[in-house]
Scaffold this active site. Structure first.
Site, PDB file in Angstrom:
ATOM      1  N   HIS A 462      -9.545 -14.685   0.282  1.00 10.49           N
ATOM      2  CA  HIS A 462      -8.730 -13.796   0.345  1.00 10.49           C
ATOM      3  C   HIS A 462      -8.252 -13.471   1.832  1.00 10.49           C
ATOM      4  CE1 HIS A 462      -6.908  -9.358  -0.359  1.00 10.49           C
ATOM      5  NE2 HIS A 462      -6.491 -10.329  -1.138  1.00 10.49           N
ATOM      6  N   ARG A 595      -3.477   3.904  -0.573  1.00  7.82           N
ATOM      7  CA  ARG A 595      -2.584   3.893  -1.599  1.00  7.82           C
ATOM      8  C   ARG A 595      -3.073   4.083  -2.770  1.00  7.82           C
ATOM      9  NH1 ARG A 595      -1.038  -1.271  -1.825  1.00  7.82           N
ATOM     10  NH2 ARG A 595      -1.706  -1.350  -4.134  1.00  7.82           N
TER      11      ARG A 595
END
Length: 720
Positions: A462, A595
């Protein structure tokens, strides 16, 4: 909006949306928890997305887009998380305790919250439709067409739709068809006034994968009329079933969401590729984890479908309004609007790269931080294009997690290989829902002579890193970058991310060590262990951050200034959360911008200082990961590709990089300070997940607009 629907607040028309969630949470979780359940926190995040759709200050086209994002998020949530929870319920009690404390209880809570959110969603869409009509934009149904529009819809059906649909007379099919995930179906009841005629049922898959969901109709001056593809089919039902002798039709949209988890072998080999390809083919056969239907559906049709599909009241049966698969509303036609979609500035080239002949020369002289989407992603593409044709460049190594459909990044890498460069690309085949696209990129890159690495056994790659090596005579020089976001020019226009362009030899040395590990994945972690300044998962990231928190705890205990500022998408790893609790108990000042998922409680009477946490949901998707530690007054700042989730810290290859340039450090601190001071789009993350907006005190600060202005002013100053 009618007077009856007038909002109680000028900000949102659905204040009840978030006020009911805490009551549900408290009712179903009477026993105090150490952390907030991950899935419940995720639903609270999606409620914040729904708040944006309800916000009357947001342009209508954006509100429709947020409805689409909410729907798409929820689909993926059911495909993955709910599917996983359902599998957990089949495990023995002892096994289940290792994975999820109480899967059945969480599933019950999910069902309650989702139905509540679906009801709010339907009300919000109804209000948006009303507001569209005040702007003379009408979504017409099949029964609202004038003669000209009827002729248009009939012709459009004959020319575009007819050959793309095959009605299924489901009562005559012994094996009930497998309904495709991500598709919508029209369940049709066929009837007639003729004596002796029996009702029949049929299914029609709406071909949204090949035709646009939204068709702009002929309309009168000053109006814009739109019809949905399913209503085009509804209008033409008499044509479709004319030879069956039926003349009365009722129809209802249904959809299923299926288990999308792939059981991937830990061994990276050709077997992995075959298994992914098989998984993609079988994904449509996955177990149904949600069935959504028009709440006005014929009860006998609903009963019949449930029986044939093997569904019961224990399954996630979600009644909704007439329209489903709202993810398509992310592409609602903007051409019908006269008001602008966006209020933020368009992206522009970073001032350091304006009118310069060489991107690499600029990076050689100084570090530069790009802030997407305020800065243009073109600079990254230009860097790779320049590397592709520079005769001194010998090699390019890069990770590619999710690239754009028509990727300019990939094209630049292919051109580099054609120009004789040694190009290595790490592709993560298991990037969820991008597996098929990544398989195609793998084949294309290999055909062009690019070395493609498929990652590491048992780990997803990632990290967002790149190293470009040049040789001029006897001198070797390296450039590259570390990013918080994907190398995707499309998402870079709407994702808020940071990308450090650097030639720092210590950073480049560590990036080379990471690639050495990726090229030799069956060896131990000796290459990651050798990294000097970059924390890397799964080897050193977790212990590094734990040490940094401990340092702040020691400072607080010694009555010194102690502060931790964190920005990420999700916080769910319990070890990291408990360490933050320990820091709060000792009085460390903790500020967080999260978030999405936030499983940490932020208030506790036993702590010396509560945690200040907000979530920013606005026009851009806040995607950056930033970690700031006071560090005795010499702020330690890192940007990274990872969140504090167990999968990121222990089961993925992730990279963080310290910010060493003083000017860039100040820039990051300024931007984070703007976001922490935001009081227009910031929601408070409290223990009850209420999603209350942070109340403005003094000047109203919309952090994304303020960030755009801050960077724009810096660009103007640089030019002057």
């Amino acid at each position: 909006m009618t007077k009856r629907e007038e909002p109680t607040s000028k900000k949102v028309e659905e204040p009840m949306l978030t006020k009911k969630l805490p009551a549900i949470h408290k009712h179903l979780h009477p026993v105090p928890k150490k952390v907030i359940p991950r899935d419940i926190s995720w639903l609270a995040f999606n409620a914040r997305v729904l708040q944006e759709a309800a916000d009357i200050t947001v342009p209508l086209v954006e509100r429709l887009r947020f409805l689409g994002i909410f729907s798409n998020n929820l689909d993926e949530f059911f495909r993955v998380r709910v599917a996983t929870l359902k599998r957990m319920t089949a495990l023995t009690r002892s096994s289940r305790m290792q994975i999820e404390e109480n899967a059945e209880q969480v599933l019950d809570e999910i069902q309650t919250i989702v139905i509540h959110q679906q009801q709010a969603f339907d009300r919000i869409f109804k209000n948006i439709v009303h507001e569209l009509e005040t702007q003379h934009i009408f979504i017409r149904t099949e029964s609202q067409l004038n003669e000209v529009q009827q002729e248009f819809v009939s012709t459009y059906f004959n020319e575009q739709v007819r050959t793309n649909i095959i009605p299924l007379m489901i009562e005559s099919i012994a094996q009930f068809p497998i309904l495709r995930d991500k598709s919508i179906y029209l369940g049709v009841v066929l009837d007639s006034d003729k004596p002796g005629t029996e009702q029949k049922y049929a299914l029609i898959e709406i071909p949204t994968s090949v035709l646009n969901r939204f068709i702009i109709l002929p309309h009168s001056q000053g109006e814009r009329d739109i019809i949905l593809l399913e209503d085009v089919v509804r209008f033409n039902l008499p044509k479709i079933f004319s030879y069956f002798g039926y003349d009365i039709f009722s129809s209802y949209i249904i959809k299923v969401t299926r288990d999308a988890e792939l059981d991937i072998d830990n061994d990276i080999s050709t077997g992995l590729i075959h298994q992914i390809e098989k998984g993609l083919k079988n994904r449509r056969k996955g177990k149904t984890v949600r069935f959504v239907y028009d709440k006005d559906i014929d009860p006998l049709l609903l009963e019949y479908l449930m029986r044939r599909m093997g569904l019961s009241g224990k399954d996630n049966l979600i009644p909704g309004a007439r329209i489903h698969n709202f993810k398509d509303f992310m592409d609602f036609p903007e051409s019908v609007f006269t008001t602008p979609k966006s209020i933020a500035r368009k992206s522009y080239i970073h001032p350091k790269f304006v009118n310069v002949p060489s991107v690499m020369q600029v990076i050689k002289e100084q570090d530069v931080m790009l802030h997407f989407p305020y800065h243009s992603f073109d600079t990254v593409i230009d860097l790779l294009r320049e590397a592709a044709i520079d005769p001194n460049v010998t090699s390019i190594k890069i990770t590619a997690y999710r690239v754009a459909r028509n990727s300019k990044i990939v094209n630049a890498l292919i051109n580099a290989a054609r120009n004789g460069k040694d190009v290595t690309v790490v592709i993560e085949l298991r990037a969820r829902f991008d597996e098929a696209a990544n398989l195609e990129w793998k084949s294309r890159l290999e055909e062009e002579g690019v070395q493609v690495l498929l990652g590491v056994p048992g780990l997803k790659v990632h990290a967002k890193i790149c190293v470009i090596k040049t040789r001029n005579g006897n001198q070797t020089f390296q450039y590259g970058f570390v990013s918080t976001g994907n190398l995707n020019e499309k998402t870079a226009r709407v994702y808020g991310d940071h990308c450090l362009l650097t030639a720092n030899r210590h950073v480049m040395a560590d990036i080379n060590r990471i690639f050495a590990f990726l090229e030799n994945p069956r060896h131990d972690f000796k290459f990651l262990e050798a990294c000097k300044i970059m924390p890397v998962s799964p080897y050193s990231m977790r212990p590094y951050f734990l040490r940094m928190i401990d340092r702040e705890i020691r400072a607080a205990r010694n009555k010194k200034r102690a502060r931790i500022t964190l920005k990420m998408n999700s916080l769910s790893d319990e070890e990291m959360i408990f360490k933050l609790y320990e820091a709060a108990k000792e009085g460390v000042e903790i500020n967080m911008i999260i978030r999405g998922i936030c499983c940490a409680f932020t208030e506790n009477k036993k702590w010396k200082r509560n945690i200040h946490a907000v979530s920013i949901i606005d026009e851009y998707l806040e995607h950056a990961r930033v970690f700031i530690f006071h560090n005795g007054g010499d702020d330690k700042i890192l940007i990274a590709s990872c969140d504090w989730m167990t999968r990121n810290l222990d089961h993925r290859v992730e990279a963080a990089v310290p910010i060493l340039d003083p000017a860039i450090k100040k820039e990051i601190l300024d931007i984070i300070a703007i976001q922490l001071s935001g009081n227009v789009k910031a929601r408070i993350l409290d223990n009850e997940q209420k999603n209350e907006y942070r109340k403005p005190e003094g000047e109203r600060i919309r952090s994304q607009v303020a960030t755009a202005n801050y960077l724009h002013e810096k660009a103007i100053a640089a030019k002057s």
